[in-house]
Motif scaffolding. Structure first.
Motif, PDB file in Angstrom:
ATOM      1  N   VAL A  39       0.844  -1.210  -0.020  1.00 57.19           N
ATOM      2  CA  VAL A  39      -0.027  -0.027   0.011  1.00 57.19           C
ATOM      3  C   VAL A  39       1.008   1.450   0.097  1.00 57.19           C
ATOM      4  O   VAL A  39       2.138   1.413   0.703  1.00 57.19           O
ATOM      5  N   VAL A  40       0.741   2.067  -0.756  1.00 60.27           N
ATOM      6  CA  VAL A  40       1.206   3.619  -1.030  1.00 60.27           C
ATOM      7  C   VAL A  40       0.235   4.434  -1.122  1.00 60.27           C
ATOM      8  O   VAL A  40      -0.478   4.608  -2.261  1.00 60.27           O
ATOM      9  N   ASP A  41       0.183   4.998  -0.118  1.00 58.21           N
ATOM     10  CA  ASP A  41      -0.549   6.425   0.167  1.00 58.21           C
ATOM     11  C   ASP A  41      -2.210   5.732  -0.022  1.00 58.21           C
ATOM     12  O   ASP A  41      -2.572   5.061   0.824  1.00 58.21           O
ATOM     13  N   HIS A  42      -2.976   6.086  -1.252  1.00 55.81           N
ATOM     14  CA  HIS A  42      -4.329   5.663  -1.253  1.00 55.81           C
ATOM     15  C   HIS A  42      -4.543   4.492  -2.489  1.00 55.81           C
ATOM     16  O   HIS A  42      -5.413   4.535  -3.203  1.00 55.81           O
ATOM     17  N   ALA A  43      -3.087   3.737  -2.687  1.00 56.16           N
ATOM     18  CA  ALA A  43      -3.481   2.752  -3.742  1.00 56.16           C
ATOM     19  C   ALA A  43      -2.689   1.615  -3.273  1.00 56.16           C
ATOM     20  O   ALA A  43      -1.728   1.621  -2.446  1.00 56.16           O
ATOM     21  N   VAL A  44      -3.029   0.572  -3.950  1.00 60.70           N
ATOM     22  CA  VAL A  44      -2.247  -0.819  -3.721  1.00 60.70           C
ATOM     23  C   VAL A  44      -1.209  -0.842  -5.068  1.00 60.70           C
ATOM     24  O   VAL A  44      -1.755  -0.824  -6.272  1.00 60.70           O
ATOM     25  N   VAL A  45      -0.130  -1.130  -4.789  1.00 59.93           N
ATOM     26  CA  VAL A  45       0.864  -1.119  -5.954  1.00 59.93           C
ATOM     27  C   VAL A  45       1.650  -2.263  -6.083  1.00 59.93           C
ATOM     28  O   VAL A  45       2.231  -2.806  -4.830  1.00 59.93           O
ATOM     29  N   VAL A  46       2.076  -2.763  -7.371  1.00 62.16           N
ATOM     30  CA  VAL A  46       2.779  -3.672  -7.480  1.00 62.16           C
ATOM     31  C   VAL A  46       3.903  -3.561  -8.656  1.00 62.16           C
ATOM     32  O   VAL A  46       3.531  -2.939  -9.743  1.00 62.16           O
ATOM     33  N   LEU A  47       5.045  -3.707  -8.197  1.00 60.04           N
ATOM     34  CA  LEU A  47       6.048  -3.239  -9.318  1.00 60.04           C
ATOM     35  C   LEU A  47       6.824  -4.794  -9.862  1.00 60.04           C
ATOM     36  O   LEU A  47       7.093  -5.476  -8.892  1.00 60.04           O
ATOM     37  N   LEU A  48       6.880  -4.855 -11.148  1.00 63.91           N
ATOM     38  CA  LEU A  48       7.445  -5.952 -11.663  1.00 63.91           C
ATOM     39  C   LEU A  48       8.379  -5.735 -12.797  1.00 63.91           C
ATOM     40  O   LEU A  48       8.429  -4.790 -13.197  1.00 63.91           O
ATOM     41  N   HIS A  49       9.513  -6.684 -13.145  1.00 60.30           N
ATOM     42  CA  HIS A  49      10.589  -6.539 -13.705  1.00 60.30           C
ATOM     43  C   HIS A  49      10.723  -7.754 -14.555  1.00 60.30           C
ATOM     44  O   HIS A  49      10.747  -8.890 -14.155  1.00 60.30           O
ATOM     45  N   ASP A  50      10.852  -7.372 -15.895  1.00 60.88           N
ATOM     46  CA  ASP A  50      10.918  -8.560 -16.849  1.00 60.88           C
ATOM     47  C   ASP A  50      12.491  -8.462 -17.557  1.00 60.88           C
ATOM     48  O   ASP A  50      12.606  -9.253 -18.665  1.00 60.88           O
ATOM     49  N   GLY A  51      13.418  -7.921 -17.124  1.00 56.30           N
ATOM     50  CA  GLY A  51      14.601  -7.685 -17.687  1.00 56.30           C
ATOM     51  C   GLY A  51      14.577  -6.811 -18.624  1.00 56.30           C
ATOM     52  O   GLY A  51      15.654  -5.980 -19.123  1.00 56.30           O
ATOM     53  N   LEU A  52      13.563  -6.436 -19.546  1.00 53.77           N
ATOM     54  CA  LEU A  52      13.269  -5.205 -20.405  1.00 53.77           C
ATOM     55  C   LEU A  52      12.862  -3.748 -19.760  1.00 53.77           C
ATOM     56  O   LEU A  52      13.028  -2.803 -20.128  1.00 53.77           O
ATOM     57  N   ARG A  53      11.726  -4.307 -19.223  1.00 49.64           N
ATOM     58  CA  ARG A  53      10.949  -3.173 -18.570  1.00 49.64           C
ATOM     59  C   ARG A  53      10.495  -3.384 -17.140  1.00 49.64           C
ATOM     60  O   ARG A  53      10.521  -4.324 -16.542  1.00 49.64           O
ATOM     61  N   VAL A  54      10.303  -2.177 -16.323  1.00 50.01           N
ATOM     62  CA  VAL A  54       9.616  -2.054 -15.160  1.00 50.01           C
ATOM     63  C   VAL A  54       8.030  -1.802 -15.334  1.00 50.01           C
ATOM     64  O   VAL A  54       7.780  -0.897 -16.208  1.00 50.01           O
TER      65      VAL A  54
END
Length: 666
Positions: free
Chosen positions: A345-360
């Motif tokens: 949870v970040v402020d008023h949102a639930v956030v997921v960060l993912l990385h596939d080698g090329l992109r975040v």
């Protein structure tokens, strides 16, 4: 007071074209470059020349269509620019050609009694119209509407483009006007309001088809038409599905598997149980300190339902999910299980960060659970980060709210400070970093309005796995600027083949006078921005030196670099770090880059005693500089300073140490 401006062609300095013979051939690439650079001016010209239509919205769309149709269609068919007569020798031939073609298309539309050009730009559900002016603008518009198309064109060429009577006549004749003399007489005799001939009214927002208001069209009628279109679309989809059944319809697919075949890699990318997760200490022994060495952090890393939603939306975002991506970033699904960087949870949102080698990839949904239903509150952001190393893999933006941003820091980051680029002497303010790597809210730059401050991050860290435990960060830490993307851009200073961190007073001062130019790079996928002082020049008649800087932005995708040169005179008292004067901008190319660390630029500068000078400077590979056109001069070495009349346009060329030549950056 000292003044300066770039010694390069400007649209209002472009000379007209003549009739025939000895002309300059203009290709479609040069015409396209002129259209892009001067598009607002060409659109204003088309809007003023077009006759008044049924409504101002149609006239706006017609003006844009005129400019876009004026561009030559194929390479090599840009046209022959007729010989110039008595004009400025430093003319932009591409702009002169595009101005002529815009006049031809606009006058042809007028002869068809307001049958606007075909293929108008379409804006569904909105009415667009220019901003309203005052009584003077309305009176001028009414007076112009009473003129013929050629007379309107003559008025605009003389009073907006500032051409002489003879130049205006030649342009009108080249545009196909049968009686240019009558058009000039009509423009001269027009009943115009006071101030119409001082250019101010013509340059007002009333006649700017690029500054628009938007209002909805008839909503009830749109809904009726929408229901009918939806029914028709459903019928088309049913028929298309029947035609596309296996065994016929669209035809065989060669060696491809049947449409209903399952793909193991695609299914693995949707399984939250297969997400790659690094250990909290993996970064200490990682052969390459990048995003793959980040551990998974956040209070929701074990929430399988959340992770499953994030992966599913990434693979197939619904129509109600807004998707953003930096230029050159593919938005397709992952080829296999990605790496989990953060879920919480970040402020008023639930956030997921993912990385596939090329992109975040950042997935966000509201904390009230709306993302679990129809997905109306979910959002998806993509950013390229391939090849990121410790210097460019130290922080990522997790969330933005009310002019602030929250960052997730790399595990090797030990300190984060908020600094103002416009105050290079200040130490900055420490930013709190939690145990999960999240920073406290940090103010973000405000591109709109005056540039009174430019917040940036100075990040310091340590890679314990490095030999001897030497700190990885440079003295003072890396300087990072938020340009509106997930990965902040790294700011550097020094020669293009060996840029370094912005640590010393020279580099900090250079960025203090450059920071306000950063807004033009927002949203361009910028990885690094390097500032390089390639020359220093003693100003004529004084004892003070001016600095020549080249700023180059490199992108994550490789293409799309942007280069800018600046002329920075000694600051006046009370303003220690004023923004430098931009002398040239260029997209792409190798100037000021690691492959070709060289540059040449010039500027017209007005001394304190009111005398104008043409100044030019180049990098240290230059042995001599030659000026031609409005000023003819030559100087040995890489600096040139000669007296020049105000408004002079000059072409600059330099000789290199290897015998080659280099033209000034434009």
């Amino acid at each position: 007071m000292e003044q300066q401006h770039a010694a390069i062609p400007r649209p209002d300095r472009a000379s007209p074209v003549g009739h025939a013979g000895g002309g300059e051939s203009i290709d479609v690439e040069q015409a396209e470059a002129a259209l892009i650079e001067h598009y607002p001016r060409l659109a204003r010209l088309a809007y003023l020349v077009l006759p008044p239509g049924p409504n101002r919205g149609r006239r706006v769309l017609a003006a844009h269509a005129v400019v876009q149709r004026a561009l030559p269609r194929r390479t090599g068919t840009g046209g022959k620019l007729p010989a110039q007569r008595g004009g400025d020798p430093a003319v932009d031939p591409g702009y002169a050609l595009m101005r002529l073609r815009v006049l031809q298309v606009a006058l042809a539309a007028g002869r068809r009694r307001w049958r606007a050009p075909a293929s108008l730009p379409q804006v569904w559900g909105l009415r667009l119209f220019p901003r309203s002016g005052g009584a003077d603008e309305l009176a001028l518009d009414q007076a112009l509407s009473a003129l013929s198309g050629p007379a309107r064109a003559a008025f605009v060429l003389r009073d907006l483009e500032r051409l002489s009577v003879q130049e205006t006549r030649r342009v009108l004749e080249a545009a196909g006007v049968a009686d240019a003399r009558a058009a000039l007489i009509g423009a001269e005799r027009a009943a115009l309001p006071a101030g119409s001939r001082d250019r101010a009214l013509l340059e007002s927002v009333e006649f700017d088809p690029c500054a628009l208001h938007a209002r909805p069209t008839d909503l009830v009628r749109r809904r009726q038409h929408g229901r009918a279109a939806l029914a028709a679309g459903a019928a088309v989809l049913v028929c298309g599905a029947l035609l596309g059944l296996p065994g016929g319809g669209w035809g065989p697919s060669g060696a491809a598997a049947p449409p209903d075949a399952r793909n193991a890699a695609a299914e693995a990318a949707l399984d939250p149980g297969r997400l790659a997760v690094s250990s909290p200490t993996a970064w200490k022994s990682a052969p390459r300190p990048d995003f793959s060495a980040w551990p998974a952090r956040g209070d929701r890393v074990r929430d399988k339902a959340l992770l499953r939603r994030a992966l599913a939306v990434w693979a197939r975002p619904g129509t109600r999910v807004p998707v953003s991506a930096t230029p050159g970033t593919p938005t397709g699904p992952a080829a296999g299980p990605p790496q989990l960087l953060f879920a919480g949870v970040v402020d008023h949102a639930v956030v997921v960060l993912l990385h596939d080698g090329l992109r975040v990839v950042r997935y966000a949904e509201p904390t009230d659970g709306q993302g679990e239903g129809d997905g109306s509150g979910a959002a998806l952001d993509f950013a390229r980060t391939d090849g990121a190393a410790a210097d460019s893999a130290s922080v990522l933006v997790v969330g933005r709210t009310s002019g602030n941003a929250r960052y997730l820091t790399a595990p090797w980051v030990t300190s984060v400070r908020l600094v103002d680029l416009l105050k290079p002497g200040a130490a900055g303010q420490p930013i709190t970093v939690g145990a999960d790597g999240l920073t406290a809210p940090v103010p973000t730059p405000r591109p709109e309005g005056t540039c009174a401050a430019w917040p940036a991050l100075r990040v310091g860290g340590r890679l314990d796995g490095q030999p001897g435990g030497v700190p990885n960060a440079r003295p003072g830490g890396e300087l990072l600027a938020d340009l509106g993307e997930l990965a902040p851009a790294r700011l550097t200073y020094g020669p293009p083949d060996a840029p370094a961190s912005v640590s010393g007073p020279e580099g900090r001062t250079a960025w203090a006078r450059t920071a306000c130019q950063l807004p033009v790079l927002r949203g361009q996928g910028v990885r690094t921005v390097n500032a390089w002082r390639f020359a220093q020049q003693l100003l004529p008649g004084g004892t003070e030196n001016a600095a020549w800087l080249c700023t180059r932005a490199e992108t994550w995708r490789g293409a799309g670099s942007r280069t800018m040169t600046q002329f920075q005179v000694p600051p006046p008292s009370g303003r220690p770090y004023p923004t430098g004067a931009v002398t040239a901008r260029a997209d792409g190319g190798t100037a000021c880059g690691p492959r070709a660390p060289r540059v040449l630029s010039g500027v017209l500068w007005k001394s304190a005693v009111g005398r104008w000078w043409l100044l030019a400077a180049g990098s240290d590979q230059i042995t001599s500089i030659t000026a031609s056109g409005g000023v003819r001069a030559q100087a040995s070495g890489r600096l040139l300073a000669v007296p020049a009349p105000a408004g002079t346009q000059a072409d600059l060329k330099a000789t290199l140490t290897d015998g080659g030549t280099l033209r000034a950056l434009h």
